[in-house]
Enzyme design. Sequence first.
Site, PDB file in Angstrom:
ATOM      1  N   HIS A 246       0.827  -1.206   0.000  1.00  0.00           N
ATOM      2  CA  HIS A 246       0.000   0.000   0.000  1.00  0.00           C
ATOM      3  C   HIS A 246       0.862   1.257   0.000  1.00  0.00           C
ATOM      4  CE1 HIS A 246       1.197  -0.328   4.197  1.00  0.00           C
ATOM      5  NE2 HIS A 246       0.914   0.959   4.322  1.00  0.00           N
ATOM      6  N   ASP A 248       0.608   4.927   1.972  1.00  0.00           N
ATOM      7  CA  ASP A 248      -0.175   5.540   3.041  1.00  0.00           C
ATOM      8  C   ASP A 248      -0.990   6.693   2.450  1.00  0.00           C
ATOM      9  OD1 ASP A 248       0.990   3.792   4.846  1.00  0.00           O
ATOM     10  OD2 ASP A 248       2.576   5.185   5.423  1.00  0.00           O
ATOM     11  N   HIS A 302       4.850   0.282  -0.041  1.00  0.00           N
ATOM     12  CA  HIS A 302       5.559  -0.552   0.938  1.00  0.00           C
ATOM     13  C   HIS A 302       4.633  -1.615   1.513  1.00  0.00           C
ATOM     14  CE1 HIS A 302       3.713   2.802   3.112  1.00  0.00           C
ATOM     15  NE2 HIS A 302       3.762   2.080   4.227  1.00  0.00           N
ATOM     16  N   ARG A 312       6.877  -9.121  15.714  1.00  0.00           N
ATOM     17  CA  ARG A 312       7.539  -7.882  15.289  1.00  0.00           C
ATOM     18  C   ARG A 312       6.652  -6.701  15.679  1.00  0.00           C
ATOM     19  NH1 ARG A 312       7.005  -4.762  10.429  1.00  0.00           N
ATOM     20  NH2 ARG A 312       8.793  -3.356  10.317  1.00  0.00           N
TER      21      ARG A 312
END
Length: 379
Positions: A246, A248, A302, A312
């Site tokens: 996507h 942002d 990203h 994570r």
Amino acid sequence: MDSGASTLSLSSSLELQNPNSDPYEGSFVEPSFFQTQTGVPTQFICPKVDLVNAHEELMEPVVDLEGFFRGDSVATQQAATIIRAACLRHGFFQVINHGVDSRLISAAYDHMDHFFNQPTSHKLKARSLPGNMWGYSGAHAHRFSTELPWKETLSFGFHDNSLDPVVVDFFTSTLGKDYQQTGVVYQKYCEEMKRVSGVMMELLAISLGVDRLHYKKYFEDGYSIMRCNYYPPCQEPSLALGTGAHCDPTSLTILHQDQVGGLQVYSNNTWQTVRPRHDTLVINIGETFMALSNGKYKSCLHRATVNSYKARRSLAFFVNPREDKVVRPPSDLLGTQSTRMYPDFTWSDLLQFTQNHYRADDATLQNFTKWLLSSKSLI
Ligand SMILES: C=C1C[C@]23C[C@H]1CC[C@H]2[C@]1(C)CCC[C@@](C)(C(=O)O)[C@H]1[C@@H]3C(=O)O
Ligand SMILES: O=C(O)CCC(=O)C(=O)O
Ligand SMILES: [Fe+2]
């Protein structure tokens, strides 16, 4: 979902649950699911994902902010030059010597661990309600039904006003007085992110050759979004994504990732991994800043992968203008060349689009502008 407005056939339309019902009632993924599963349920499977060819590491100079803070004009110009090249190429760069205390970053992770390690019933006290982005979400299962992200998130809003500690209020009002200290830590973390965002806005303005304070002032009274991302281990990490590919929709993202690794940026026609560095903040251009630069700076494509061995975590701060402000490039950027790449819009319009009509992906701005123009022509 406002069906009247979604007349376009969008490539990635939202598959919303009934917005009037309990968001978790009947939803097929229980947030506690991450701790108990041995496989990957079909709702998480990302069929088109190419995770194999993503071993290349993104190699790029890191921007050192030390000279900027010292008021050194040569070092500032050098930083702006690196930023310009990175934003023209893929809308992504990293900064060091940003001045955020490493103890504050560690505390933010500690409080995050405490929250995400609580039983589901506790986390659901802060659950995100329909039409409201703030709160806890398990795999966004109350919003979507396919390609669910393998993550839990906790999101809240921030605006700069020392008389109104919005973050402390969010934690104490949703989770109780025991979360006062968590609220204080995140309030401070957001204040620091807002400070860093002001620095970034100055450097972006210099790099674009516009009035140095233009963007900084433009974002001053904005309402930012803070999100804690928690990616549990996944038994078959090649089948699912932590956060799908996507851009942002927001303006600028300031992200800190822990040492586990998983962030990837699409650059030079390939997915490249961003090696974690604890002293570094990751900055990426979002769709709204792309519009503010008249399409000059790329919004960064990203995603976040998951792994089978270790949870994570990342801390994402999304910078936005005040909701009703018109998103329009500065006149000194347009100059004599007045061809506009995007129509005027407000952040409120784009936010509404991503929350009610369209799941943010790699073509959000393009589809948003089509939607905007078609809904205007209906009036
Ligand atoms: C305005 C926003 C929408 C999202 C949260 C903020 C900024 C980034 C967006 C998001 C992370 C892009 C990927 C898809 C998404 C659904 C997610 O995986 O979390 C997006 C966010 C959202 O709509 O909640
Ligand atoms: O966790 C990450 O590294 C990326 C998360 C992200 O892209 C987002 O929250 O928008
Ligand atoms: Fe993102």
